[in-house]
Design a protein around this motif. Structure first.
Motif, PDB file in Angstrom:
ATOM      1  N   LEU A  61       0.950   7.818 -16.675  1.00  0.00           N
ATOM      2  CA  LEU A  61       0.744   6.379 -16.862  1.00  0.00           C
ATOM      3  C   LEU A  61       0.934   5.633 -15.542  1.00  0.00           C
ATOM      4  CD1 LEU A  61       0.392   3.890 -18.742  1.00  0.00           C
ATOM      5  CD2 LEU A  61       2.875   3.893 -19.013  1.00  0.00           C
ATOM      6  N   VAL A  62       1.968   5.970 -14.799  1.00  0.00           N
ATOM      7  CA  VAL A  62       2.242   5.304 -13.520  1.00  0.00           C
ATOM      8  C   VAL A  62       1.179   5.688 -12.492  1.00  0.00           C
ATOM      9  CG1 VAL A  62       3.883   5.100 -11.609  1.00  0.00           C
ATOM     10  CG2 VAL A  62       4.704   5.114 -13.977  1.00  0.00           C
ATOM     11  N   ARG A  63       0.770   6.938 -12.477  1.00  0.00           N
ATOM     12  CA  ARG A  63      -0.264   7.359 -11.517  1.00  0.00           C
ATOM     13  C   ARG A  63      -1.567   6.606 -11.773  1.00  0.00           C
ATOM     14  NH1 ARG A  63       1.735  12.531 -12.801  1.00  0.00           N
ATOM     15  NH2 ARG A  63      -0.243  13.405 -13.530  1.00  0.00           N
ATOM     16  N   GLU A  64      -1.916   6.417 -13.036  1.00  0.00           N
ATOM     17  CA  GLU A  64      -3.132   5.668 -13.347  1.00  0.00           C
ATOM     18  C   GLU A  64      -2.993   4.201 -12.941  1.00  0.00           C
ATOM     19  OE1 GLU A  64      -4.686   6.332 -17.327  1.00  0.00           O
ATOM     20  OE2 GLU A  64      -3.811   8.346 -17.333  1.00  0.00           O
ATOM     21  N   ALA A  65      -1.809   3.629 -13.148  1.00  0.00           N
ATOM     22  CA  ALA A  65      -1.575   2.244 -12.727  1.00  0.00           C
ATOM     23  C   ALA A  65      -1.657   2.117 -11.214  1.00  0.00           C
ATOM     24  CB  ALA A  65      -0.207   1.775 -13.226  1.00  0.00           C
ATOM     25  N   ALA A  66      -1.151   3.116 -10.500  1.00  0.00           N
ATOM     26  CA  ALA A  66      -1.210   3.108  -9.034  1.00  0.00           C
ATOM     27  C   ALA A  66      -2.658   3.189  -8.549  1.00  0.00           C
ATOM     28  CB  ALA A  66      -0.390   4.261  -8.472  1.00  0.00           C
ATOM     29  N   ILE A  67      -3.484   3.939  -9.270  1.00  0.00           N
ATOM     30  CA  ILE A  67      -4.912   4.003  -8.928  1.00  0.00           C
ATOM     31  C   ILE A  67      -5.538   2.614  -8.982  1.00  0.00           C
ATOM     32  CG2 ILE A  67      -7.170   4.800  -9.780  1.00  0.00           C
ATOM     33  CD1 ILE A  67      -5.755   7.440 -10.563  1.00  0.00           C
ATOM     34  N   GLN A  68      -5.214   1.867 -10.030  1.00  0.00           N
ATOM     35  CA  GLN A  68      -5.761   0.512 -10.150  1.00  0.00           C
ATOM     36  C   GLN A  68      -5.220  -0.400  -9.052  1.00  0.00           C
ATOM     37  OE1 GLN A  68      -8.330  -0.101 -12.131  1.00  0.00           O
ATOM     38  NE2 GLN A  68      -8.090   2.080 -12.597  1.00  0.00           N
ATOM     39  N   LEU A 125       0.826  -1.203   0.000  1.00  0.00           N
ATOM     40  CA  LEU A 125       0.000   0.000   0.000  1.00  0.00           C
ATOM     41  C   LEU A 125       0.862   1.256   0.000  1.00  0.00           C
ATOM     42  CD1 LEU A 125      -2.846   1.078   0.048  1.00  0.00           C
ATOM     43  CD2 LEU A 125      -2.830   0.913   2.545  1.00  0.00           C
ATOM     44  N   LYS A 126       1.962   1.216   0.727  1.00  0.00           N
ATOM     45  CA  LYS A 126       2.877   2.356   0.763  1.00  0.00           C
ATOM     46  C   LYS A 126       3.457   2.631  -0.619  1.00  0.00           C
ATOM     47  CE  LYS A 126       7.099   3.914   3.113  1.00  0.00           C
ATOM     48  NZ  LYS A 126       8.140   3.538   4.105  1.00  0.00           N
ATOM     49  N   LEU A 127       3.831   1.567  -1.336  1.00  0.00           N
ATOM     50  CA  LEU A 127       4.400   1.722  -2.677  1.00  0.00           C
ATOM     51  C   LEU A 127       3.366   2.261  -3.661  1.00  0.00           C
ATOM     52  CD1 LEU A 127       6.396  -1.629  -2.721  1.00  0.00           C
ATOM     53  CD2 LEU A 127       7.413   0.659  -2.903  1.00  0.00           C
ATOM     54  N   ALA A 128       2.136   1.738  -3.578  1.00  0.00           N
ATOM     55  CA  ALA A 128       1.082   2.217  -4.469  1.00  0.00           C
ATOM     56  C   ALA A 128       0.748   3.672  -4.181  1.00  0.00           C
ATOM     57  CB  ALA A 128      -0.161   1.339  -4.318  1.00  0.00           C
ATOM     58  N   ASP A 129       0.661   4.012  -2.900  1.00  0.00           N
ATOM     59  CA  ASP A 129       0.336   5.390  -2.512  1.00  0.00           C
ATOM     60  C   ASP A 129       1.422   6.357  -2.981  1.00  0.00           C
ATOM     61  OD1 ASP A 129      -1.220   7.362  -1.212  1.00  0.00           O
ATOM     62  OD2 ASP A 129       0.114   7.294   0.509  1.00  0.00           O
ATOM     63  N   LEU A 133       1.130   7.381  -6.577  1.00  0.00           N
ATOM     64  CA  LEU A 133       0.068   8.324  -6.929  1.00  0.00           C
ATOM     65  C   LEU A 133       0.645   9.724  -7.177  1.00  0.00           C
ATOM     66  CD1 LEU A 133      -2.770   7.367  -4.399  1.00  0.00           C
ATOM     67  CD2 LEU A 133      -2.688   6.840  -6.847  1.00  0.00           C
ATOM     68  N   GLN A 134       1.881   9.940  -6.722  1.00  0.00           N
ATOM     69  CA  GLN A 134       2.556  11.221  -6.928  1.00  0.00           C
ATOM     70  C   GLN A 134       3.663  11.122  -7.974  1.00  0.00           C
ATOM     71  OE1 GLN A 134       1.106  13.647  -5.326  1.00  0.00           O
ATOM     72  NE2 GLN A 134      -0.178  12.170  -4.216  1.00  0.00           N
ATOM     73  N   HIS A 135       3.740  10.007  -8.684  1.00  0.00           N
ATOM     74  CA  HIS A 135       4.804   9.811  -9.676  1.00  0.00           C
ATOM     75  C   HIS A 135       4.676  10.837 -10.809  1.00  0.00           C
ATOM     76  CE1 HIS A 135       7.260   7.750 -12.730  1.00  0.00           C
ATOM     77  NE2 HIS A 135       7.824   7.103 -11.720  1.00  0.00           N
ATOM     78  N   PRO A 136       5.795  11.281 -11.368  1.00  0.00           N
ATOM     79  CA  PRO A 136       5.721  12.273 -12.458  1.00  0.00           C
ATOM     80  C   PRO A 136       4.951  11.790 -13.684  1.00  0.00           C
ATOM     81  CG  PRO A 136       7.965  12.112 -11.590  1.00  0.00           C
ATOM     82  CD  PRO A 136       7.188  11.007 -10.958  1.00  0.00           C
ATOM     83  N   LEU A 153      -7.713   8.052  -2.823  1.00  0.00           N
ATOM     84  CA  LEU A 153      -7.894   8.500  -4.210  1.00  0.00           C
ATOM     85  C   LEU A 153      -8.622   9.842  -4.323  1.00  0.00           C
ATOM     86  CD1 LEU A 153      -8.789   5.153  -6.037  1.00  0.00           C
ATOM     87  CD2 LEU A 153      -6.555   6.230  -5.707  1.00  0.00           C
ATOM     88  N   GLY A 154      -9.311  10.235  -3.273  1.00  0.00           N
ATOM     89  CA  GLY A 154     -10.025  11.513  -3.323  1.00  0.00           C
ATOM     90  C   GLY A 154      -9.134  12.683  -3.720  1.00  0.00           C
ATOM     91  N   PRO A 155      -7.941  12.816  -3.117  1.00  0.00           N
ATOM     92  CA  PRO A 155      -7.070  13.942  -3.498  1.00  0.00           C
ATOM     93  C   PRO A 155      -6.648  13.923  -4.965  1.00  0.00           C
ATOM     94  CG  PRO A 155      -6.371  12.992  -1.401  1.00  0.00           C
ATOM     95  CD  PRO A 155      -7.411  12.076  -1.958  1.00  0.00           C
ATOM     96  N   ILE A 156      -6.668  12.744  -5.599  1.00  0.00           N
ATOM     97  CA  ILE A 156      -6.237  12.646  -7.005  1.00  0.00           C
ATOM     98  C   ILE A 156      -7.276  13.254  -7.940  1.00  0.00           C
ATOM     99  CG2 ILE A 156      -5.288  11.046  -8.734  1.00  0.00           C
ATOM    100  CD1 ILE A 156      -3.745  11.238  -6.115  1.00  0.00           C
ATOM    101  N   LEU A 157      -8.461  13.544  -7.428  1.00  0.00           N
ATOM    102  CA  LEU A 157      -9.477  14.209  -8.247  1.00  0.00           C
ATOM    103  C   LEU A 157      -9.029  15.614  -8.647  1.00  0.00           C
ATOM    104  CD1 LEU A 157     -12.633  13.079  -6.246  1.00  0.00           C
ATOM    105  CD2 LEU A 157     -11.969  12.277  -8.527  1.00  0.00           C
TER     106      LEU A 157
END
Length: 351
Positions: A101-108, A88-92, A95-98, A123-127
């Motif tokens: 494509l990676v941010r969308e993969a992290a969302i999944q 979970l730490k790695l996925a979270d 979510l801030q990756h430059p 995921l709320g802040p990613i809105l």
């Protein structure tokens, strides 16, 4: 003259040894640099095949900072099968990756790792992401949640959904865009708009089966159950070998309390697409609901034979083995799970 000659020979020997050492050391750097992509490939293979140590090597690769975006996204596709605080730490973090494509993969990854209510907090802040496609991916991930589960992000989510609808409306000649637009309208209860969007999909792609299933859902929402059943029957008569339609029929019958009849469609879908893990998983649950425990266990065993990394199926099979009192089988599956991922929450909770 002997001594100078001896010194000369010693010097030559030393030079040869030094040259040999240089030669043997030089390829070492080349092998070392070549081992980086190899370790990624091996880790991805281990994770995909559910081999021992899969979680550890998967986490190690995601902790790297030198991976290409596409490789990082590929690792995220495997991550939901290996949940843990570290996962979970790695996925979270991603979510801030430059890279969008990676941010969308992290969302999944988050969708696969986290229950609904917790998912909103992550995921709320990613809105508010700067990239439109990432905002839309976050909205899709939160779309099926109740208003209570959406919590403080209910307003921002509605704002992104409105933005998403406007973007999709600009693509009237895209069947995919119109299909997604119909899904949004169905979610919002705008049934006439959903029907219009689905008619566009059918006009653009007459054989689009997702549009057929969406039309069935639309008819159900209108309370026209008989028409929904007739539409499925008509489509299946035209395409009896469609695993997608057979599965859709089974799910529709399940949702209408006709579990025994649903088995026929679900089993046919598995027969037509034996490698589809989602179809087999649903069949196992339906069999269990009809108290056909052994048949349900067999389906899950077959699923794990074909896809050893499928944690969801493994955890469910452990539960089914417990129900039948076959604790030896439970211990085998738990041992395999521990080899894959010793930090799995199911192990920590004493499943």
């Amino acid at each position: 003259m002997l001594k100078p000659r001896r010194y000369l020979l010693i010097s030559l020997a030393s030079a040869i040894v030094a040259a040999c050492l240089w030669w043997w050391m030089r390829p070492g750097a080349t092998v070392n640099s070549a081992s980086v992509p190899h370790s990624y490939t091996k880790a991805l293979e281990q994770a995909h095949n559910g081999q021992p140590g899969a979680a550890r090597v998967l986490y190690q690769q995601l902790a790297r900072t030198d991976l290409s975006d596409i490789r990082r996204a590929s690792l995220h596709a495997e991550l939901p099968n290996y949940p843990s605080p570290q996962a979970l730490k790695l996925a979270d973090a991603d979510l801030q990756h430059p890279s969008p494509l990676v941010r969308e993969a992290a969302i999944q990854s988050i969708v696969g790792l986290v229950p609904n209510a917790q998912r909103t907090l992550l995921l709320g802040p990613i809105l508010d992401d700067t990239e439109q496609s990432v905002r839309f991916a976050a909205a899709n991930a939160l779309l099926g949640l109740s208003p209570d589960e959406q919590g403080l992000y209910f307003g921002p989510l509605q704002h992104v959904i409105d933005e998403y609808e406007r973007a999709l409306k600009t693509q009237p000649d895209s069947a995919q865009a119109q299909g997604q637009l119909a899904r949004l309208y169905l979610h919002e209860g705008q049934l006439d708009d959903a029907q219009a969007a689905l008619e566009k999909v059918t006009h653009l792609e007459p054989d689009n089966l997702k549009a057929v299933v969406a039309r069935v859902e639309l008819l159900d929402k209108r309370g026209e159950t008989d028409k929904a059943r007739a539409l499925l029957a008509q489509q299946l008569q035209a395409k009896p070998d469609s695993a997608y339609l057979q599965h859709a029929l089974g799910i529709w019958l399940l949702n209408h309390g006709q579990t025994e009849y649903a088995l026929l469609g679900l089993a046919k879908a598995v027969e037509l697409e034996p490698d589809n893990s989602d179809y087999r998983y649903k069949l196992a649950i339906a069999l269990h609901d009809l108290e056909q425990l052994e048949a349900a266990q067999r389906q899950l065993e077959e699923l794990l034979q074909r896809q050893p990394s499928n944690r969801k199926a493994r955890v469910l099979l452990i539960r089914y083995w417990k129900e039948s009192g076959q604790l030896q089988n439970v211990q085998v599956l738990l041992a395999q799970l521990e080899q894959q991922n010793p930090d799995d929450p199911a192990l920590q909770q004493g499943l």
